[in-house]
Design a protein around this motif. Structure first.
Motif, PDB file in Angstrom:
ATOM      1  N   GLU A   1       0.826  -1.204   0.000  1.00  0.00           N
ATOM      2  CA  GLU A   1       0.000   0.000   0.000  1.00  0.00           C
ATOM      3  C   GLU A   1       0.866   1.263   0.000  1.00  0.00           C
ATOM      4  O   GLU A   1       0.554   2.250  -0.675  1.00  0.00           O
ATOM      5  N   GLU A   2       1.961   1.238   0.759  1.00  0.00           N
ATOM      6  CA  GLU A   2       2.821   2.413   0.864  1.00  0.00           C
ATOM      7  C   GLU A   2       3.489   2.724  -0.473  1.00  0.00           C
ATOM      8  O   GLU A   2       3.535   3.883  -0.917  1.00  0.00           O
ATOM      9  N   ILE A   3       4.023   1.706  -1.137  1.00  0.00           N
ATOM     10  CA  ILE A   3       4.656   1.914  -2.439  1.00  0.00           C
ATOM     11  C   ILE A   3       3.599   2.309  -3.468  1.00  0.00           C
ATOM     12  O   ILE A   3       3.857   3.112  -4.370  1.00  0.00           O
ATOM     13  N   GLY A   4       2.395   1.741  -3.347  1.00  0.00           N
ATOM     14  CA  GLY A   4       1.306   2.141  -4.241  1.00  0.00           C
ATOM     15  C   GLY A   4       1.000   3.620  -4.128  1.00  0.00           C
ATOM     16  O   GLY A   4       0.735   4.292  -5.130  1.00  0.00           O
ATOM     17  N   ARG A   5       1.066   4.146  -2.898  1.00  0.00           N
ATOM     18  CA  ARG A   5       0.839   5.592  -2.717  1.00  0.00           C
ATOM     19  C   ARG A   5       1.973   6.402  -3.347  1.00  0.00           C
ATOM     20  O   ARG A   5       1.738   7.482  -3.908  1.00  0.00           O
ATOM     21  N   ALA A   6       3.195   5.883  -3.273  1.00  0.00           N
ATOM     22  CA  ALA A   6       4.320   6.583  -3.900  1.00  0.00           C
ATOM     23  C   ALA A   6       4.151   6.629  -5.414  1.00  0.00           C
ATOM     24  O   ALA A   6       4.423   7.650  -6.053  1.00  0.00           O
ATOM     25  N   VAL A   7       3.689   5.525  -5.994  1.00  0.00           N
ATOM     26  CA  VAL A   7       3.453   5.487  -7.435  1.00  0.00           C
ATOM     27  C   VAL A   7       2.334   6.453  -7.814  1.00  0.00           C
ATOM     28  O   VAL A   7       2.435   7.181  -8.814  1.00  0.00           O
ATOM     29  N   ALA A   8       1.271   6.482  -7.030  1.00  0.00           N
ATOM     30  CA  ALA A   8       0.169   7.398  -7.311  1.00  0.00           C
ATOM     31  C   ALA A   8       0.630   8.851  -7.235  1.00  0.00           C
ATOM     32  O   ALA A   8       0.234   9.691  -8.057  1.00  0.00           O
ATOM     33  N   ALA A   9       1.502   9.152  -6.265  1.00  0.00           N
ATOM     34  CA  ALA A   9       2.017  10.515  -6.147  1.00  0.00           C
ATOM     35  C   ALA A   9       2.869  10.875  -7.353  1.00  0.00           C
ATOM     36  O   ALA A   9       2.801  11.999  -7.872  1.00  0.00           O
ATOM     37  N   ALA A  10       3.684   9.938  -7.831  1.00  0.00           N
ATOM     38  CA  ALA A  10       4.498  10.199  -9.025  1.00  0.00           C
ATOM     39  C   ALA A  10       3.612  10.390 -10.240  1.00  0.00           C
ATOM     40  O   ALA A  10       3.852  11.271 -11.077  1.00  0.00           O
ATOM     41  N   ASN A  11       2.570   9.578 -10.358  1.00  0.00           N
ATOM     42  CA  ASN A  11       1.665   9.670 -11.510  1.00  0.00           C
ATOM     43  C   ASN A  11       0.910  10.986 -11.565  1.00  0.00           C
ATOM     44  O   ASN A  11       0.464  11.407 -12.638  1.00  0.00           O
TER      45      ASN A  11
END
Length: 635
Positions: free
Chosen positions: A548-558
């Motif tokens: 979930e944490e890495i998913g949030r990082a990807v969403a922030a980059a996107n």
């Protein structure tokens, strides 16, 4: 579109070689401290005067003459950033020799290629390991006559051997070095194949240093204080050589730290207490993560995050004010910033020695968010731009009109244009003389006196340059969408858990990413998580939390790109990319082709898993409304 050169003081034209600055400073200000040597493991520093440095350089230059080093000879230096590097390079330039920097982490094959391609007659290594690496390839190097080892007392022996050489011999050699003579053969990083040797003249190397000193030198320290710089970036890279040149030519006190690891670097910064900081984005990112980790360990993580948000907001408001786009920070923001100055920002600056007033980041692009953070805590970080072929930096922020997220404007005397395809073209006094032994490669990048940099970017209406990526790194998906990976990778690395990121997607249906984790922060994150239960259940829940944490990082980059450019799948890798594995260059740049080849199976599995998820969607469901195609894929 062409940028207009900044109207700033003009540096006097160079009339000799780089070594002249050592002798000129010693003549004019013999007692000025110019270098600092470590006095022992306790972190003490002993200052070296301009006169003392001149004597060391002259004595070593006499030893080089006694060893048969003559004008035009090429001598490789394969060592970390240390005091001897500076003395040695200026001694070589004093006798008209050419320096060939070699990363001490270079492989046997890389060392053999550089020494053979450059035709080196001597090489200076740091330790026994370096001597063994060179020794293993000596049979393929017929021109190599000397292998000198620093840790075995080689420089001291050279000085002793040169005692019989008259000082006037060095003086005569130094005075015939012309500005257009080649001073350095600097090899490119070799991310796309065989490294190429860039011939850089004394004039080219001095030009950006003198221009920056003339226009910005007074900002490197508080008024009335001598500026000081801790040099820790490799002198094997042109950025490191430019830092050395700025310090020696500008009378800036310079210390050396050979170890880039934070366990060595942070104490060195605290003990040396520099006024100006030169680093690369990964260092600024690591420092930020350390600030956050330290705050969380002290139970002040939420306070730090509020202070960081305030710092960015305060810096952004000041930027709008100085560029004519707003009124600056309001009363409430000023009050919050003042509170955090006393409770947070002062302590962060103390961790860097407490005296840093400004900084420069180079080597790759620095994120706007990170630049604003540092400005907000009281340290403006200029994101610089330059190449090996330009002998260092070619842009700078105009004083009082700095704009984060850009690399500033072209230095006076340098012209920057952007071609129709977005490639940045450069013309100016610091351009290289060509690639050694490869005229075809030289012709391919020099067009009507302009260097085709291979970088992509754009100039805004005020002439500020923004770098968007490398031309050769652009990804084209199977749907024909072109994606520059640099911005996405940069934003991913902003997350404290993420160490490295490589965006992939050539001939694939969407953009993906390979991600490695920061081991130090991962251990810290797991300790903070402190999940209860038995080992098996705890591990599963920890994995879900990490997902979930890495998913949030990807969403922030996107959030910084369009949907068609966003990362739809990613995979965490079990170990970081490194030089030893052939996935990073010695200058720590990604070898993208090698990474894609090494992890081809993981990339295929990542996209296969996505296809399986897409195939399972209910009939008629709108793919754009589904979150499934942005889910991660873990090992």
């Amino acid at each position: 579109m062409t940028d207009v050169a900044l109207a700033l003081p003009t540096a006097p034209p160079l009339t000799g070689g780089l070594a002249d600055s050592v002798f000129a400073t010693a003549e004019a200000r013999p007692d000025l401290p110019v270098l600092a040597r470590r006095t022992g493991p306790d972190g003490g520093w002993q200052r070296v005067s301009a006169a003392a440095l001149r004597e060391e350089v002259s004595a070593l230059a006499r030893g080089l003459v006694a060893a048969g080093i003559a004008p035009g000879h090429r001598v490789a230096v394969m060592a970390r950033t240390r005091y001897e590097w500076t003395v040695l390079s200026y001694a070589l330039w004093a006798v008209g020799a050419q320096v060939v920097p070699v990363y001490p982490s270079s492989s046997r094959g890389q060392v053999e290629w550089i020494l053979r391609d450059a035709g080196c007659v001597a090489v200076v290594v740091e330790d026994e390991q370096g001597a063994m690496t060179v020794g293993s390839v000596c049979a393929a190097l017929p021109r190599l006559r000397h292998v000198w080892q620093l840790d075995a007392g080689a420089l001291e022996q050279l000085v002793a051997d040169g005692a019989a050489v008259p000082p006037t011999t060095v003086e005569s050699l130094r005075r015939i070095v012309a500005p257009e003579a080649t001073a350095v053969i600097a090899y490119t990083s070799g991310t796309g194949g065989r490294a190429l040797g860039c011939a850089l003249s004394h004039r080219a190397l001095a030009s950006p240093c003198d221009t920056l000193l003339a226009g910005w030198g007074h900002t490197a320290a508080p008024p009335g204080e001598q500026a000081s710089v801790l040099a820790f970036l490799p002198f094997s890279h042109v950025y490191g050589l430019m830092i050395q040149g700025i310090c020696v030519r500008g009378g800036i006190l310079m210390g050396h730290e050979p170890d880039l690891d934070e366990r060595a670097l942070v104490p060195a910064l605290r003990s040396f207490r520099p006024t100006y900081l030169y680093a690369v984005p990964s260092v600024f990112e690591k420092l930020y993560k350390n600030f956050l980790r330290t705050a969380q360990q002290a139970g002040r993580g939420a306070l730090f995050e509020r202070a960081a948000a305030t710092a960015r907001a305060f810096a952004a408001a000041r930027e709008r004010q100085r560029t004519g786009g707003g009124r600056g920070p309001g009363p409430r923001l000023r009050l919050r910033h003042a509170v955090y100055e006393r409770t947070v920002y002062r302590g962060l600056r103390a961790a860097l020695g407490g005296r840093v007033v400004r900084a420069t980041s180079g080597g790759s692009t620095l994120s706007r968010e990170l630049s604003l953070f540092y400005e907000g805590i009281g340290i403006y970080v200029h994101d610089g731009y330059g190449l090996t072929e330009t002998a260092g930096g070619i842009t700078m922020q105009p004083l009082g009109r700095e704009k984060s997220g850009t690399v500033g404007k072209a230095l006076p005397g340098t012209e920057i244009t952007v071609a129709d395809d977005g490639e940045i073209l450069v013309r100016g006094p610091s351009l290289f003389q060509g690639y050694v032994g490869d005229p075809a490669a030289t012709r391919a990048v020099l067009r009507d006196g302009r260097l085709a940099t291979g970088d992509l970017g754009h100039l805004d209406a005020q002439g500020y340059l923004t770098i968007t990526g490398r031309k050769k790194d652009v990804i084209v998906t199977s749907g024909g969408k072109s994606v520059a990976p640099a911005l996405l990778e940069q934003r991913l690395r902003m997350h404290p858990l993420i160490h490295q990121a490589v965006v992939v997607g050539d001939d694939r249906p969407c953009v993906g990413a390979l991600i490695t984790l920061d081991p130090d922060f991962l251990a810290h994150w797991r300790a903070l998580l402190a999940l209860p239960g038995d080992a098996a259940s705890r591990e599963a829940r920890e994995e879900n939390a990490l997902r979930e944490e890495i998913g949030r990082a990807v969403a922030a980059a996107n959030s910084a790109v369009s949907r068609s450019e966003s990362i739809r799948v990613f995979r965490l890798l079990p170990e970081p990319f490194d030089v030893a594995g052939g996935l990073l260059t010695p200058s720590m740049k990604l070898r993208r082709a090698a990474i894609v080849e090494r992890y081809a199976a993981e990339i295929d599995a990542m996209y296969d898993a996505r296809r399986g998820r897409v195939a399972r969607r209910p009939a008629g469901e709108d793919p754009a409304a589904s979150r499934e195609d942005s889910d991660d894929v873990f090992r």
